[in-house]
Write a protein that holds these residues in place. Structure first.
Motif, PDB file in Angstrom:
ATOM      1  N   SER A 178      23.627  28.528 -21.950  1.00 40.47           N
ATOM      2  CA  SER A 178      24.017  29.926 -22.056  1.00 40.47           C
ATOM      3  C   SER A 178      22.885  30.789 -21.563  1.00 40.47           C
ATOM      4  CB  SER A 178      24.309  30.303 -23.504  1.00 40.47           C
ATOM      5  OG  SER A 178      25.249  29.441 -24.061  1.00 40.47           O
ATOM      6  N   GLY A 180      21.835  35.061 -20.407  1.00 35.36           N
ATOM      7  CA  GLY A 180      22.263  36.456 -20.348  1.00 35.36           C
ATOM      8  C   GLY A 180      21.735  37.191 -21.558  1.00 35.36           C
ATOM      9  N   PHE A 182      23.050  38.040 -25.343  1.00 43.62           N
ATOM     10  CA  PHE A 182      24.111  37.830 -26.313  1.00 43.62           C
ATOM     11  C   PHE A 182      23.498  37.597 -27.686  1.00 43.62           C
ATOM     12  CE2 PHE A 182      23.562  33.163 -26.483  1.00 43.62           C
ATOM     13  CZ  PHE A 182      22.834  32.966 -25.334  1.00 43.62           C
TER      14      PHE A 182
ATOM     15  N   ASP B 101      17.645  48.543  -7.345  1.00 46.88           N
ATOM     16  CA  ASP B 101      18.017  47.135  -7.447  1.00 46.88           C
ATOM     17  C   ASP B 101      17.211  46.425  -8.522  1.00 46.88           C
ATOM     18  OD1 ASP B 101      18.625  44.615  -4.874  1.00 46.88           O
ATOM     19  OD2 ASP B 101      19.378  44.919  -6.914  1.00 46.88           O
ATOM     20  N   ASP B 103      17.737  43.442  -9.204  1.00 46.82           N
ATOM     21  CA  ASP B 103      17.583  42.066  -8.761  1.00 46.82           C
ATOM     22  C   ASP B 103      16.588  41.932  -7.631  1.00 46.82           C
ATOM     23  OD1 ASP B 103      21.164  41.754  -9.055  1.00 46.82           O
ATOM     24  OD2 ASP B 103      19.589  41.493 -10.547  1.00 46.82           O
ATOM     25  N   GLU B 106      14.118  39.136  -7.947  1.00 46.68           N
ATOM     26  CA  GLU B 106      14.704  37.820  -7.731  1.00 46.68           C
ATOM     27  C   GLU B 106      14.982  37.593  -6.256  1.00 46.68           C
ATOM     28  OE1 GLU B 106      17.736  35.913 -10.616  1.00 46.68           O
ATOM     29  OE2 GLU B 106      18.878  36.836  -9.013  1.00 46.68           O
ATOM     30  N   GLU B 107      15.518  38.659  -5.580  1.00 51.87           N
ATOM     31  CA  GLU B 107      15.882  38.525  -4.168  1.00 51.87           C
ATOM     32  C   GLU B 107      14.675  38.277  -3.284  1.00 51.87           C
ATOM     33  OE1 GLU B 107      19.213  41.690  -3.580  1.00 51.87           O
ATOM     34  OE2 GLU B 107      18.284  41.158  -1.659  1.00 51.87           O
ATOM     35  N   TYR B 140      11.458  25.447 -12.344  1.00 47.52           N
ATOM     36  CA  TYR B 140      12.667  26.213 -12.083  1.00 47.52           C
ATOM     37  C   TYR B 140      13.143  26.939 -13.341  1.00 47.52           C
ATOM     38  CZ  TYR B 140      16.989  27.820 -10.284  1.00 47.52           C
ATOM     39  OH  TYR B 140      17.997  28.652  -9.878  1.00 47.52           O
ATOM     40  N   SER B 144      13.669  30.887 -13.546  1.00 46.05           N
ATOM     41  CA  SER B 144      14.965  31.427 -13.922  1.00 46.05           C
ATOM     42  C   SER B 144      14.839  32.386 -15.100  1.00 46.05           C
ATOM     43  CB  SER B 144      15.876  30.250 -14.275  1.00 46.05           C
ATOM     44  OG  SER B 144      17.120  30.679 -14.691  1.00 46.05           O
ATOM     45  N   ASN B 147      13.093  35.743 -14.141  1.00 41.67           N
ATOM     46  CA  ASN B 147      13.949  36.707 -13.441  1.00 41.67           C
ATOM     47  C   ASN B 147      15.024  37.261 -14.351  1.00 41.67           C
ATOM     48  OD1 ASN B 147      12.690  36.636 -10.943  1.00 41.67           O
ATOM     49  ND2 ASN B 147      13.779  34.798 -10.322  1.00 41.67           N
ATOM     50  N   ALA B 148      15.610  36.382 -15.181  1.00 44.91           N
ATOM     51  CA  ALA B 148      16.750  36.820 -15.988  1.00 44.91           C
ATOM     52  C   ALA B 148      16.316  37.709 -17.142  1.00 44.91           C
ATOM     53  CB  ALA B 148      17.500  35.607 -16.526  1.00 44.91           C
ATOM     54  N   ASN B 296      19.885  45.135 -26.172  1.00 48.50           N
ATOM     55  CA  ASN B 296      19.425  43.759 -26.125  1.00 48.50           C
ATOM     56  C   ASN B 296      19.832  43.062 -27.414  1.00 48.50           C
ATOM     57  OD1 ASN B 296      18.034  41.447 -25.469  1.00 48.50           O
ATOM     58  ND2 ASN B 296      16.253  42.570 -24.733  1.00 48.50           N
ATOM     59  N   ASP B 297      20.714  42.068 -27.290  1.00 49.64           N
ATOM     60  CA  ASP B 297      21.266  41.458 -28.494  1.00 49.64           C
ATOM     61  C   ASP B 297      20.418  40.361 -29.090  1.00 49.64           C
ATOM     62  OD1 ASP B 297      24.710  41.748 -27.393  1.00 49.64           O
ATOM     63  OD2 ASP B 297      23.415  43.076 -28.548  1.00 49.64           O
ATOM     64  N   LEU B 299      19.494  37.047 -28.104  1.00 48.14           N
ATOM     65  CA  LEU B 299      19.424  35.730 -27.494  1.00 48.14           C
ATOM     66  C   LEU B 299      19.461  35.866 -25.980  1.00 48.14           C
ATOM     67  CD1 LEU B 299      21.775  33.522 -29.687  1.00 48.14           C
ATOM     68  CD2 LEU B 299      19.343  33.203 -29.349  1.00 48.14           C
ATOM     69  N   LEU B 300      18.514  35.192 -25.313  1.00 43.56           N
ATOM     70  CA  LEU B 300      18.505  35.234 -23.855  1.00 43.56           C
ATOM     71  C   LEU B 300      19.004  33.928 -23.256  1.00 43.56           C
ATOM     72  CD1 LEU B 300      15.072  36.918 -23.307  1.00 43.56           C
ATOM     73  CD2 LEU B 300      17.247  37.851 -22.643  1.00 43.56           C
ATOM     74  N   ARG B 301      18.750  32.846 -23.953  1.00 39.56           N
ATOM     75  CA  ARG B 301      19.142  31.553 -23.385  1.00 39.56           C
ATOM     76  C   ARG B 301      19.304  30.527 -24.487  1.00 39.56           C
ATOM     77  NH1 ARG B 301      17.730  29.979 -17.564  1.00 39.56           N
ATOM     78  NH2 ARG B 301      18.343  32.131 -17.506  1.00 39.56           N
ATOM     79  N   LEU B 302      20.313  29.647 -24.284  1.00 35.63           N
ATOM     80  CA  LEU B 302      20.473  28.473 -25.135  1.00 35.63           C
ATOM     81  C   LEU B 302      20.663  27.297 -24.204  1.00 35.63           C
ATOM     82  CD1 LEU B 302      23.066  29.573 -27.880  1.00 35.63           C
ATOM     83  CD2 LEU B 302      20.661  29.164 -28.215  1.00 35.63           C
TER      84      LEU B 302
END
Lengths: 240, 336, 295
Positions: A178, A180, A182, B101, B103, B106-107, B140, B144, B147-148, B296-297, B299-302
């Motif tokens: 996941s 983004g 959330f 932009d 992004d 990232e671009e 990587y 990732s 950037n995200a 911003n809630d 959690l960014l990544r799982l």
């Protein structure tokens, strides 16, 4: 209803399958169990090698990361202890992808379900021993917290978070990527929807289910494909 | 103690080996024996929910724009940030100036992390080898996440220039601001000692190094048609990072196998695994949490792969543990 | 499995004795190709992918374009590269990362045939001399290997190049605008000529010559001659990398036989391209039939 699947398109590989969804087309080929290099040999289980080839260009760190994720998923699905000191080689060739400009994290995660599903179908075609099925699904959560399964390109381009999950036929979570913005509540809802869709894809379809819930999510597409494949495989018996 | 040879008559050797021998011969049952006690403990003495205490030193590398050394237990990682200038005229397909932009970083690939494991940091990583799958995969993941997470803002990395109004230009000809060049940050991450959980420590090192990164004042000189930089530290500016994303990794040790169903097997979720535990655990989970504020809630990544032990319930527990860990890191790093 | 086992002595002997009686194992004439299938997968806006099947051999070629700075010593030309990496998908004998001899030969033949012969006009790829140009990248993916990879790869590559559309460019003095595919109709590539490769395999010191060898025939052959030519009979390259010697007249015979096949392949490519264009242009056709005025 379900992605477009064709079985055994390649003659050279032990097992192969193509899967085409609204976003990606993947051609998967499996060779195995075959001879393994000394340095990769494992004494009590089969080694798994996954190669991902993008449509254009040669693979880089992105493909290595995707390969490590898919390898980990397949290790939970294959019965590796049945073929120790061998190699199961999976090659995944991407042929088409989305044309809209997506954020890298979204693009990376959106390809995972197609890769996992294609690899599974190729393993089945190759007759490799599997301990369970695995079905992967892609979900996107929009800015207004609307969750969509198998989103279209436009929904992916503007989504707030994207999720790729894979479940076995019993509802065990094998993969969760996941990315983004959330929170836990959103994720739990996403996981519920994903589990329902993945379990439904291989569920035994009963008459009432079909009548009551004719939505695309509840359709057992994977079971239908595998049953058709099994029927075709023994069709020669009926003709002789 | 070994068998008693003092009286000359050799006694049959006892079956008790020292702990280290057990750990080497049968690592799986060794760890299992520790965990299945009343109070589950790990072989390294921690309880399953304990993370190792982190320490951070910043600014130790004088020749880089930013640097940090992070130690988490026996894992030690050095990160250096080097800034180089990329002229907009050298970019074959530059982004348009009038379009805002997010992004852009990232671009254009303005953040270039690279993790180097082949330093002899552990017996598994001999020095001098090309980066293997693990190193490329980690690099990587860090790219990732960088950037995200929108950690670095595009304005920090742009060198803008205001085109003066031409003398004969009418009142409609306004002064235009264009980006003449960009700062590209090469983020080199070196592992000097590895004892499990490379990703968390490497990511923390990147954050700490970026926090300490100082970029010199740079401007476009129209006469010389080049970018000039000021050597004065007083004119240099720190990076304005937004948010504090922190990664927490968990590994799952399970006695389940295809011959033993998951329900009958024992499984434990171990926070911040060390290298001994990493080798025995096939399932991994990484939770990346950011600052919770408007928009911003949290959690960014799982990222979870490798097995089926962690489901919804275990995920909730792990996210709570990740929140506590976030607070711990915030105390050490500041920011957020 | 890093190496492909050679066919058994029985298989080889059977194949050769059949060939000496002018019989191929799949009952084809010696100069016949297996059924060739050429398609252009992808959505209505996706150009540049060609899927070729010759019998069971399957090759996919994909063309992509990006804007880069040209080479310093070729300021007025664009860049055209061909990447051909063999993967374990087509044969378990091929490893990722290790260059097999087949891969090297295939890459070299494609380079000579298509790049060096100037099939693609690289000068037309230049946007701003010395500063910007297009880099056309061709990726060849071998999906299934049942012999005759060279012919299939070349056919796929030429078809894909003819099919591909690059983004449209506009230059106003110093400012260059590259229009994304959705804003403006993309433009076809400028091709000078279309060369094809025809491989002739020979047995018995050149006495038996056949075209479009299957994998088994390739494993048993004594050598091969690859002739690259276009439909006007202009030879771009002739390659005979080792193998048993063949006399000069034999080579001439190969070339003559190749011309006929090249014309056949050329016709096939044109037919399929025309069909594909009609299929994709359905929307355009409807637009023309409407009586409404845009204004």
């Amino acid at each position: 209803m379900g992605p477009d699947i064709s079985h055994h398109p390649l003659a050279g590989a032990d097992g192969s399958a193509t899967i085409s969804s609204n976003l990606y087309s993947v051609l998967a080929a499996v060779n195995g169990p075959i001879e393994v290099q000394r340095r990769d040999e494992l004494p009590e289980e089969a080694a798994i090698e996954v190669n991902i080839r993008p449509a254009s260009g040669v693979g880089g760190p992105r493909e290595r990361w995707l390969e490590s994720v898919v390898t980990a998923v397949l290790r939970s699905v294959l019965l590796v202890h049945m073929h120790p000191r061998t190699l199961i080689q999976v090659t995944l060739q991407l042929t088409t992808g989305p044309t809209l400009k997506l954020k890298n994290a979204t693009r990376d995660i959106s390809v995972l379900p197609s890769l996992v599903n294609a690899a599974f179908l190729a393993l089945v075609d190759g007759g490799l021993p599997l301990q369970s099925t695995v079905t992967a699904v892609l979900l996107a959560v929009s800015g207004e917290e609307v969750i969509s399964i198998d989103p279209a390109e436009k929904e992916l381009a503007g989504c707030k978070s994207v999720h790729a999950l894979a479940y076995t036929q019993h509802g065990d979570l094998l993969l969760n990527e996941s990315a983004g913005n959330f929170n836990l509540e959103v994720w739990e809802e996403v996981a519920d929807r994903a589990e329902k869709a993945c379990v439904a894809a291989v569920a035994l379809a009963s008459e009432d289910d079909e009548m009551a819930n004719g939505t695309a999510e509840a359709a057992p597409w994977l079971r239908r494909e595998l049953e058709e494949k099994a029927r075709d495989a023994v069709a020669w018996r009926d003709h002789t | 103690m070994g068998p008693d040879m003092a009286n000359g008559a050799p006694t049959a050797p006892g079956l008790s080996f020292p702990r280290e021998t057990f750990a080497k011969l049968t690592p799986g049952p060794f760890l299992h024996a520790h965990l299945k006690q009343q109070e589950p403990t790990r072989a390294n003495g921690r309880s399953p929910e304990d993370f190792r205490k982190p320490t951070v030193n910043i600014g130790s590398l004088t020749h880089s724009n930013g640097s940090a050394v992070v130690r988490v237990g026996d894992t030690a990682i050095v990160c250096g940030v080097r800034a180089e200038i990329l002229l907009a005229s050298d970019i074959p397909h530059p982004p348009r100036d009038d379009v805002e932009d997010d992004d852009m970083i990232e671009e254009l690939g303005l953040l270039v992390p690279n993790i180097e494991l082949s330093t002899g940091c552990s017996p598994a990583h001999l020095p001098g080898n090309a980066p293997g799958t693990l190193a490329q995969s980690l690099s990587y993941r860090i790219l990732s996440l960088l950037n995200a997470s929108n950690l670095v803002s595009p304005s920090d990395l742009s060198i803008r220039y205001t085109k003066p109004q031409t003398e004969d230009g009418g009142p409609s000809e306004e002064a235009r601001e264009v980006t003449k060049a960009y700062w590209t940050l090469y983020i080199d991450i070196l592992c000097i000692a590895l004892d499990g959980n490379t990703f968390d420590a490497a990511w923390a090192a990147v954050i700490a190094a970026l926090q300490s990164t100082v970029l010199p004042k740079a401007w476009w000189d129209a006469d010389r048609e080049a970018i000039l930089c000021s050597p004065l530290t007083a004119e240099a500016h720190r990076m304005q990072l937004s948010g504090l994303p922190i990664a927490s990794t968990f590994a799952v040790f399970s006695t389940a196998s295809p011959l033993k169903r998951l329900e009958e097997a024992d499984s434990w979720v171990l926070a911040d695994p060390d290298s001994f535990e990493e080798e025995l655990c096939k399932e991994n989970l990484t939770v990346v949490m950011g600052t919770k504020h408007a928009g911003n809630d949290g959690l960014l990544r799982l990222e979870k792969t490798g097995g089926s032990v962690i489901g919804k319930v275990a995920m909730q527990r792990c996210v709570r543990m990740a929140e506590d860990r976030w607070r711990e890191w915030k105390g050490v790093l500041g920011g957020g | 499995m890093p190496h492909q086992p050679a066919p058994s002595t029985n298989e080889q002997a059977f194949l050769l004795s059949a060939l000496r009686e002018n019989i191929r194992l799949d009952a084809r004439p010696l100069d016949a190709y297996r059924p060739i299938d050429l398609s252009f997968p992808g959505g209505p806006d996706e150009y540049g992918t060609a899927d070729v099947r010759i019998g069971k051999t399957r090759v996919l070629a994909k063309i992509s374009a990006e804007v880069v700075a040209p080479y310093a010593d070729r300021k007025f030309e664009g860049v055209f590269t061909i990447a051909c990496e063999l993967s374990p998908m087509a044969s378990a004998a091929w490893e990722v990362g290790r260059q097999d001899q087949a891969e090297i030969l295939l890459s070299r033949l494609l380079e000579k045939t298509i790049r060096r012969s100037g099939a693609l006009d690289t000068e037309s790829l230049c946007i701003v001399a010395g500063a910007k140009c297009f880099h056309i990248r061709a990726d060849i993916h071998v999906l299934d290997h049942d012999g005759n990879l060279v012919d299939a790869a070349c056919l796929a590559l030429i078809a894909a190049l003819l099919h591909f559309r690059r983004p449209d460019v506009e230059i106003h003095g110093e400012e260059v605008t590259v229009f994304p595919l959705r804003e403006r109709e993309p433009v076809k590539l400028s091709m000078q000529h279309q060369p094809f490769c025809i491989t002739t395999s020979y047995f018995d010191g050149g006495l038996i010559m056949l075209q479009d060898a299957t994998r088994l025939e390739e494993a048993c052959r004594e050598g091969e001659v690859v002739v690259s030519m276009n439909r006007f009979g202009e030879v771009c390259s002739m390659a005979k990398y080792g193998g048993a010697p063949v006399d000069g007249l034999g080579l001439l015979a190969c070339t003559k036989a190749a011309l006929e096949k090249v014309k056949m392949l050329d016709r096939l490519v044109r037919e399929r391209l025309a069909e594909d264009e009609k299929r994709r242009d359905k929307g355009g056709l409807m637009k023309e039939l409407r009586a409404e005025n845009e204004r």
